[in-house]
Design a protein around this motif. Structure first.
Motif, PDB file in Angstrom:
ATOM      1  N   UNK A 132      55.722  46.841  58.566  1.00 23.29           N
ATOM      2  CA  UNK A 132      56.619  46.312  57.547  1.00 23.29           C
ATOM      3  C   UNK A 132      56.542  47.010  56.205  1.00 23.29           C
ATOM      4  N   UNK A 133      55.599  47.913  56.033  1.00 26.74           N
ATOM      5  CA  UNK A 133      55.447  48.605  54.757  1.00 26.74           C
ATOM      6  C   UNK A 133      56.522  49.687  54.593  1.00 26.74           C
ATOM      7  N   UNK A 134      57.103  49.760  53.403  1.00 32.06           N
ATOM      8  CA  UNK A 134      58.098  50.792  53.117  1.00 32.06           C
ATOM      9  C   UNK A 134      57.384  52.119  52.905  1.00 32.06           C
ATOM     10  N   UNK A 135      57.840  53.149  53.600  1.00 34.10           N
ATOM     11  CA  UNK A 135      57.171  54.441  53.503  1.00 34.10           C
ATOM     12  C   UNK A 135      58.192  55.565  53.653  1.00 34.10           C
ATOM     13  N   UNK A 136      57.765  56.781  53.336  1.00 34.19           N
ATOM     14  CA  UNK A 136      58.627  57.941  53.534  1.00 34.19           C
ATOM     15  C   UNK A 136      58.829  58.166  55.032  1.00 34.19           C
ATOM     16  N   UNK A 137      60.022  58.690  55.382  1.00 43.23           N
ATOM     17  CA  UNK A 137      60.333  58.861  56.804  1.00 43.23           C
ATOM     18  C   UNK A 137      60.894  60.251  57.079  1.00 43.23           C
ATOM     19  N   UNK A 138      60.754  60.672  58.339  1.00 43.68           N
ATOM     20  CA  UNK A 138      61.385  61.879  58.859  1.00 43.68           C
ATOM     21  C   UNK A 138      62.566  61.463  59.733  1.00 43.68           C
ATOM     22  N   UNK A 139      63.681  62.186  59.599  1.00 43.38           N
ATOM     23  CA  UNK A 139      64.829  61.998  60.480  1.00 43.38           C
ATOM     24  C   UNK A 139      65.276  63.364  60.974  1.00 43.38           C
ATOM     25  N   UNK A 140      65.483  63.483  62.278  1.00 44.48           N
ATOM     26  CA  UNK A 140      65.882  64.756  62.865  1.00 44.48           C
ATOM     27  C   UNK A 140      67.387  64.741  63.117  1.00 44.48           C
ATOM     28  N   UNK A 141      68.087  65.762  62.599  1.00 40.85           N
ATOM     29  CA  UNK A 141      69.531  65.908  62.794  1.00 40.85           C
ATOM     30  C   UNK A 141      69.789  67.117  63.684  1.00 40.85           C
ATOM     31  N   UNK A 142      70.674  66.968  64.672  1.00 41.86           N
ATOM     32  CA  UNK A 142      70.974  68.046  65.619  1.00 41.86           C
ATOM     33  C   UNK A 142      72.468  68.336  65.635  1.00 41.86           C
ATOM     34  N   UNK A 143      72.773  69.599  65.924  1.00 45.25           N
ATOM     35  CA  UNK A 143      74.166  70.008  66.124  1.00 45.25           C
ATOM     36  C   UNK A 143      74.205  71.014  67.258  1.00 45.25           C
ATOM     37  N   UNK A 144      75.088  70.756  68.228  1.00 43.52           N
ATOM     38  CA  UNK A 144      75.273  71.684  69.340  1.00 43.52           C
ATOM     39  C   UNK A 144      76.711  71.587  69.811  1.00 43.52           C
TER      40      UNK A 144
END
Length: 626
Positions: A132-144
């Motif tokens: 439940x703690x707010x933290x920095x996140x990674x998000x992966x974006x793809x294009x093909x």
């Protein structure tokens, strides 16, 4: 197609649940009893499996089961299109619900799984976040190949816990082959890259550049190839593609050096002009600037060139970070990285706007030069068929008509004073052309934009540019992704921000010992003004103010004063917007209004654009006894 044991077990369980739900077992028993009584000949003591299947099919049991049985997968949140000319497929994987996916059995798919990440050393010392703690996140974006995907965010860590999969459709592109499954030979010839961008979002919701790390990826082909190619054949093909690309890039570099030597021979002072042939992308790769631009069609997401300029304007502006002293850090983002971050430098905005204007059929160029105080800058220029030169400022959406100052005119002649902020120009380019300014002065004010006059503009060979910048010319060029529709609900978001601002205003006035009374009708009457402001920003045409002013005069009683303060943002953080508003003395006067019969109003209107960019208009108002 063989399934792994765990998938096979999961499939069996799914079928069993569906059979139990439909009470198929009891129905089969009834049919079995009927069949034995009706169809078993006196001399036949047992029924074959084929006899039972025929009986079940005849009574429609098998058809019922197949209709009810839906296979589900979490590979994508959208149905995959069934034609090669598919609409943009954008999959936002924020939802944890499993979605139905239609898989065309005549197509081939590449299943890309991201299993884990490691060596993100910037986050080596970060503790594991609590639930439940707010933290920095990674998000992966793809294009093909015109398909875009986005992973669910995972907490930033040295070894981020990525567990995601994406189903990429692989189709033939030859005319008439779109519905045929790609075979091994076709697969070998496809060299389109899978472009991936990893975005880090901090706890405040702003994107920032990510650190270097490693992703563990697994690729599977569905259905598997009938003919498996040997490693030697694949390696040879890859080597040939790499060699071909390297040779094209080498020849262009040789040509560019020769062009630059010739440019300097025209006038030694050209060495100080901003003539930029190559730029470094976010991966540190030097690429020809012409490769950052390409005609881009927005489909039905944007209707006009001016609306396209407004869209580019509301994308966030952020200068490339500078470490240490020196001048401006040079980094031009690939289009996918710019769109996924939703912000970038002036060059990123100019490249995108130029690409969109080219898509609308205009003759558009990116201009590289300086503005006030010699600050390097990039903007867009369009050349009309009547010779009109229009500058487009991609950071503001403003347009300026350029009228050259004629130095041959006598000093007494009145010269038009330029309204644009640009001072010098070194070069202009688009996806096909690159021209260096070789006029005696590089001042924009005196510049003549007759691009066909080689005494004023030195062109590069269009063939040379095409050899490295045309689509598919080299395997090292990231493809241009399509724009994606906004996922923001404008009405809901407008209401949420408005409620938050009401709360913030009430709390602020309470701290000052003031009570707060909201006038809902007055708040509603502010809506036309906000719509009019956005319309004017998009079209440069003012409309609707007369009705707004008339409505306000009718709503405010005699002996009362009305005050209003509109302001515009490109983010949706209510607290941040409120803090900015309080820095305006006029807005603070409205929010902290004292007196008799004080009524406050606030209205928020969110206007959405592609890529979930938005323009947020806010108006605070009050009425009080004069």
């Amino acid at each position: 197609m063989s399934l792994p044991p765990e998938k096979a077990s999961e499939l069996k369980q799914l079928i069993h649940q569906q059979l139990s739900k439909m009470d198929v077992h009891s129905r089969i028993r009834e049919i079995l009893a009927d069949t034995i009584r009706e169809e078993l000949a006196p001399d036949q003591q047992q029924l074959s499996t084929e006899d039972l299947i025929k009986a079940l099919r005849r009574r429609g049991i098998i058809d019922d089961v197949m209709k009810e049985l839906n296979f589900v997968t979490d590979n994508a949140n959208q149905e995959l299109p069934l034609s090669p000319k598919q609409p943009v497929c954008f999959t936002d994987r924020q939802s944890t619900l499993l979605k139905k996916t239609n898989i065309d059995p005549t197509r081939r798919y590449l299943y890309l799984q991201v299993l884990s990440g490691k060596a993100f050393l910037e986050h080596l010392q970060e503790p594991e976040p609590l639930p439940g703690q707010v933290c920095s996140t990674f998000t992966l974006c793809l294009h093909f190949r015109n398909q875009r995907f986005r992973s669910k965010p995972v907490p930033c860590a040295c070894e981020p816990d990525f567990h995601d999969g994406f189903l990429l459709e692989v189709h033939r592109e030859s005319l008439g082959d779109g519905t045929r499954m790609a075979d091994s030979t076709t697969m070998l010839s496809i060299s389109d890259p899978v472009h991936m961008v990893l975005i880090k979002t901090d706890i405040f919701g702003t994107e920032s550049k990510v650190s270097v790390g490693v992703l563990n990826i697994k690729l599977e082909m569905y259905p598997p190839l009938n003919q498996t190619l040997s490693q030697e054949v694949v390696s040879t093909q890859l080597a040939l593609e790499h060699q071909k690309t390297a040779e094209k890039e080498r020849l262009f570099l040789v040509y560019a050096k020769q062009w630059w030597r010739e440019y300097l021979q025209i006038r030694p002072s050209h060495n100080s002009r901003l003539v930029k042939i190559f730029a470094q992308d976010e991966n540190g790769i030097n690429r020809p600037v012409c490769s950052f631009v390409k005609p881009l069609r927005a489909g039905r997401l944007l209707d006009t060139p001016r609306q396209a300029a407004r869209f580019v304007n509301v994308l966030g502006y952020e200068r490339a970070p500078v470490i240490g002293g020196g001048g401006k850090q040079e980094q031009w983002c690939t289009l996918l990285a710019f769109l996924c971050r939703n912000k970038g430098d002036c060059e990123d905005h100019a490249n995108l706007l130029c690409s969109l204007l080219l898509g609308y059929g205009l003759e558009a160029f990116v201009c590289v030069g300086t503005k006030a105080k010699g600050v390097p800058h990039a903007w867009v220029m369009t050349c009309g068929t009547d010779g009109t030169i229009t500058f487009w400022e991609s950071l503001t959406g403003h347009r300026y008509i350029h009228k050259s100052t004629n130095l041959d005119e006598p000093p007494a002649a009145e010269q038009p004073k330029p309204l644009y902020p640009y001072r010098t120009i070194g070069c202009v380019f688009n996806h096909q052309m690159f021209l260096g300014n070789c006029q005696p002065s590089d001042s924009v004010e005196t510049c003549v934009f007759d691009l066909n006059d080689e005494s004023k503009w030195k062109p590069m060979s269009e063939e040379a540019i095409k050899s490295v910048c045309a689509p598919g010319a080299t395997t090292s060029l990231p493809p241009f992704p399509p724009l994606c529709a906004s996922t923001i609900d404008a009405s809901v978001t407008s209401n949420e921000i408005e409620m938050q601002l009401r709360l913030l205003v009430s709390e602020h006035r309470k701290d000052l010992g003031l009570t707060t009374v909201w006038e809902d009708q007055l708040s509603y009457l502010l809506s036309p003004a906000l719509a009019s402001y956005e319309f004017e920003r998009t079209t440069s045409i003012s409309a609707g103010n007369e009705e707004f002013q008339d409505a306000i005069r009718r709503a405010v009683p005699d002996g009362h004063t009305f005050k209003g303060f509109p302001i515009h943002f490109v983010y949706r953080n209510a607290r941040r917007a409120f803090a900015t508003c309080l820095r305006s003395p006029f807005c603070e006067e409205i929010i902290c209004c004292r007196g008799d019969q004080v009524r406050l109003a606030v209205r928020v209107r969110v206007f959405t654009y592609p890529e979930s960019a938005c323009a947020v208009w806010i108006m605070f108002a009050c009425e009080c006894a004069s």
